[in-house]
Write an enzyme that holds these catalytic residues in place. Sequence first.
Site, PDB file in Angstrom:
ATOM      1  CG  HIS A 119      31.857  57.111  82.734  1.00  0.00           C
ATOM      2  ND1 HIS A 119      31.622  56.265  83.778  1.00  0.00           N
ATOM      3  CD2 HIS A 119      32.208  56.311  81.690  1.00  0.00           C
ATOM      4  CE1 HIS A 119      31.829  55.017  83.406  1.00  0.00           C
ATOM      5  NE2 HIS A 119      32.172  55.022  82.135  1.00  0.00           N
ATOM      6  NE  ARG A 124      23.840  53.884  83.453  1.00  0.00           N
ATOM      7  CZ  ARG A 124      24.181  53.045  84.440  1.00  0.00           C
ATOM      8  NH1 ARG A 124      24.425  53.516  85.641  1.00  0.00           N
ATOM      9  NH2 ARG A 124      24.253  51.760  84.249  1.00  0.00           N
ATOM     10  N   GLY A 158      31.978  64.261  91.577  1.00  0.00           N
ATOM     11  CA  GLY A 158      30.804  64.483  90.747  1.00  0.00           C
ATOM     12  C   GLY A 158      29.514  64.627  91.527  1.00  0.00           C
TER      13      GLY A 158
HETATM   14  N1  PXP Z   1      36.256  59.012  89.342  1.00  0.00           N
HETATM   15  C1  PXP Z   1      35.795  57.986  88.587  1.00  0.00           C
HETATM   16  C2  PXP Z   1      36.787  57.156  87.851  1.00  0.00           C
HETATM   17  C3  PXP Z   1      34.420  57.742  88.469  1.00  0.00           C
HETATM   18  O1  PXP Z   1      33.984  56.711  87.695  1.00  0.00           O
HETATM   19  C4  PXP Z   1      33.507  58.585  89.138  1.00  0.00           C
HETATM   20  C5  PXP Z   1      32.038  58.368  88.973  1.00  0.00           C
HETATM   21  O2  PXP Z   1      31.686  58.557  87.654  1.00  0.00           O
HETATM   22  C6  PXP Z   1      34.031  59.636  89.900  1.00  0.00           C
HETATM   23  C7  PXP Z   1      35.405  59.821  90.009  1.00  0.00           C
HETATM   24  C8  PXP Z   1      33.151  60.600  90.620  1.00  0.00           C
HETATM   25  O3  PXP Z   1      32.452  59.924  91.618  1.00  0.00           O
HETATM   26  P1  PXP Z   1      31.309  60.674  92.408  1.00  0.00           P
HETATM   27  O4  PXP Z   1      30.246  61.002  91.418  1.00  0.00           O
HETATM   28  O5  PXP Z   1      30.889  59.676  93.422  1.00  0.00           O
HETATM   29  O6  PXP Z   1      31.947  61.913  92.994  1.00  0.00           O
END
Ligand code: PXP
Length: 244
Positions: free
Chosen positions: A43, A49, A213
């Site tokens: 992202h 950040r 993530g």
């Molecule tokens: N999908 C999207 C669209 C996200 O914004 C995020 C977090 O950046 C994730 C998946 C992954 O989320 P997590 O880090 O909670 O697994």
Amino acid sequence: MIRLGVNIDHVATVRQARRTIEPDPVHAAVLAILGGADGITVHLREDRRHIQDRDVRLLREMTPIRLNLEMATDDAIVDIACTVKPDEATLVPERREELTTEGGLDIIAHRDAVAKAMKRLKDAGIAVSLFIDPDRRQIEMARELGADAIEIQTARYSEARPGADRQKQLDILLESSALAVQLGLHLHMGHGLTYTNVRPISRIPGLEELNIGHSIVSRAVLVGMERAVREMKAILAEEANNTA
Ligand code: PXP
């Protein structure tokens, strides 16, 4: 089997804590690929950040698997995406003060901005996924806007306590997924998924991709990225075999 997109933002979070050169998310991507990742997700936030422009450029060069760029509809970020050309762009909402992406992008309220960004991305040959809530009207709008895929946000499921609360959220996801499949949208999910809550999600009919993530990076800190990814892949493989 469901594709696993590994979101490596938080490797960059550790690096940015010291504004140094390590750990490098590009190295993390290489190890995630060795562990069996089907895609790499990052992202590029407007506030930079964690992931930096240079990361996205290098990841595009170094990643022989799918690169999914999560991004806001902001013109400057769309410019970068059109230059770097990830395989897919996932449009997400962004607020500066948030800890992480909170909730899906309201593509009804922001219809014009979403349509504008989508057109530019699609003209550049980039598939577009929209990160939205499990809501009928949002899913129908994704279809109307011509999205290639939707990523249904699983935050409320992930935050719900195991038991009736979680089951209720799972039922909402099941219903939304059925609609997405019926409308011919590719179906992805993500947010807050972990080694312990991912199994019921991975059994959702029609689901093609998960983006995970924080949980994987957290485990990677202790056992290494390659093993952390391999363990998540093993869970998904086990569930795929059980439902086959
Ligand atoms: N999908 C999207 C669209 C996200 O914004 C995020 C977090 O950046 C994730 C998946 C992954 O989320 P997590 O880090 O909670 O697994």
